[in-house]
Design a protein around this motif. Structure first.
Motif, PDB file in Angstrom:
ATOM      1  N   SER A 292       8.700  17.779 -10.403  1.00 25.58           N
ATOM      2  CA  SER A 292       9.496  16.915  -9.525  1.00 25.58           C
ATOM      3  C   SER A 292       8.970  16.951  -8.095  1.00 25.58           C
ATOM      4  N   THR A 293       8.599  18.131  -7.628  1.00 19.86           N
ATOM      5  CA  THR A 293       8.070  18.263  -6.270  1.00 19.86           C
ATOM      6  C   THR A 293       6.738  17.529  -6.121  1.00 19.86           C
ATOM      7  N   GLU A 294       5.870  17.669  -7.119  1.00 18.78           N
ATOM      8  CA  GLU A 294       4.573  16.977  -7.069  1.00 18.78           C
ATOM      9  C   GLU A 294       4.747  15.464  -7.132  1.00 18.78           C
ATOM     10  N   VAL A 295       5.659  15.001  -7.988  1.00 20.96           N
ATOM     11  CA  VAL A 295       5.923  13.565  -8.087  1.00 20.96           C
ATOM     12  C   VAL A 295       6.456  13.049  -6.755  1.00 20.96           C
ATOM     13  N   GLN A 296       7.363  13.801  -6.129  1.00 22.90           N
ATOM     14  CA  GLN A 296       7.902  13.391  -4.835  1.00 22.90           C
ATOM     15  C   GLN A 296       6.798  13.297  -3.787  1.00 22.90           C
ATOM     16  N   ARG A 297       5.930  14.291  -3.739  1.00 24.80           N
ATOM     17  CA  ARG A 297       4.851  14.304  -2.761  1.00 24.80           C
ATOM     18  C   ARG A 297       3.899  13.128  -2.972  1.00 24.80           C
ATOM     19  N   GLU A 298       3.516  12.886  -4.213  1.00 21.55           N
ATOM     20  CA  GLU A 298       2.587  11.792  -4.493  1.00 21.55           C
ATOM     21  C   GLU A 298       3.242  10.427  -4.277  1.00 21.55           C
ATOM     22  N   LEU A 299       4.527  10.302  -4.618  1.00 22.62           N
ATOM     23  CA  LEU A 299       5.233   9.040  -4.357  1.00 22.62           C
ATOM     24  C   LEU A 299       5.253   8.723  -2.867  1.00 22.62           C
ATOM     25  N   SER A 300       5.530   9.731  -2.056  1.00 22.11           N
ATOM     26  CA  SER A 300       5.565   9.480  -0.613  1.00 22.11           C
ATOM     27  C   SER A 300       4.179   9.102  -0.098  1.00 22.11           C
ATOM     28  N   ASN A 301       3.126   9.728  -0.628  1.00 21.44           N
ATOM     29  CA  ASN A 301       1.765   9.343  -0.218  1.00 21.44           C
ATOM     30  C   ASN A 301       1.434   7.919  -0.637  1.00 21.44           C
ATOM     31  N   ILE A 302       1.815   7.539  -1.847  1.00 19.98           N
ATOM     32  CA  ILE A 302       1.535   6.189  -2.334  1.00 19.98           C
ATOM     33  C   ILE A 302       2.310   5.164  -1.537  1.00 19.98           C
ATOM     34  N   ILE A 303       3.584   5.424  -1.271  1.00 17.58           N
ATOM     35  CA  ILE A 303       4.402   4.464  -0.520  1.00 17.58           C
ATOM     36  C   ILE A 303       3.889   4.340   0.910  1.00 17.58           C
ATOM     37  N   ARG A 304       3.516   5.463   1.498  1.00 16.28           N
ATOM     38  CA  ARG A 304       3.045   5.444   2.885  1.00 16.28           C
ATOM     39  C   ARG A 304       1.694   4.743   3.020  1.00 16.28           C
ATOM     40  N   GLY A 305       0.791   4.967   2.086  1.00 18.92           N
ATOM     41  CA  GLY A 305      -0.559   4.469   2.286  1.00 18.92           C
ATOM     42  C   GLY A 305      -1.054   3.411   1.341  1.00 18.92           C
ATOM     43  N   GLY A 306      -0.389   3.214   0.198  1.00 17.30           N
ATOM     44  CA  GLY A 306      -0.971   2.340  -0.801  1.00 17.30           C
ATOM     45  C   GLY A 306      -0.300   1.001  -1.000  1.00 17.30           C
TER      46      GLY A 306
END
Length: 127
Positions: free
Chosen positions: A12-26
């Motif tokens: 869950s923590t990894e998914v949250q971190r990657e989701l925030s990176n994708i939303i912020r930059g992708g």
């Protein structure tokens, strides 16, 4: 896998971190507000579904448009998650609007107003 297991918490923590990176930059969708953050992500024990709690700084219209933009970009977000995370199954993501930060800011303002009123009454009593 249990819901509160260490593995589920890590995923869950990894998914949250990657989701925030994708939303912020992708995501290039103009409907997604620039001040969008992932508050938390809850991955189901079977790793098939995920609830992503999203907080948007702005009015109700911006929040609604951001959720619509994220739902339309769900395929792209899921593909990017599969690329960055090494999971057997990439979870289906449901975006849920989280009002807790906005609620906290409003309560803080109300507390400040009340304490300011108490200080001014206290100053009048002292004179």
């Amino acid at each position: 896998m249990r819901k509160r297991s260490i593995k589920n918490t890590r995923v869950s923590t990894e998914v949250q971190r990657e989701l925030s990176n994708i939303i912020r930059g992708g995501i290039k969708d103009p409907r997604v507000a620039p001040w969008t953050s992932v508050v938390t992500a809850e991955v189901a024990p079977d790793l098939k579904t995920c609830k992503a709690y999203i907080s948007v700084l702005g009015d109700a219209h911006e929040q609604e448009e951001t959720i619509k933009g994220l739902q339309s970009a769900e395929g792209y977000i899921r593909r990017e998650l599969a690329r960055t995370l090494n999971l057997r199954n990439t979870p289906e993501i449901r975006f849920v609007l989280d009002q807790s930060i906005e609620y906290g800011v409003n309560m803080s303002k109300k507390i400040d107003e009340v304490t300011k009123g108490l200080k001014s009454e206290g100053d009048a009593d002292a004179e």
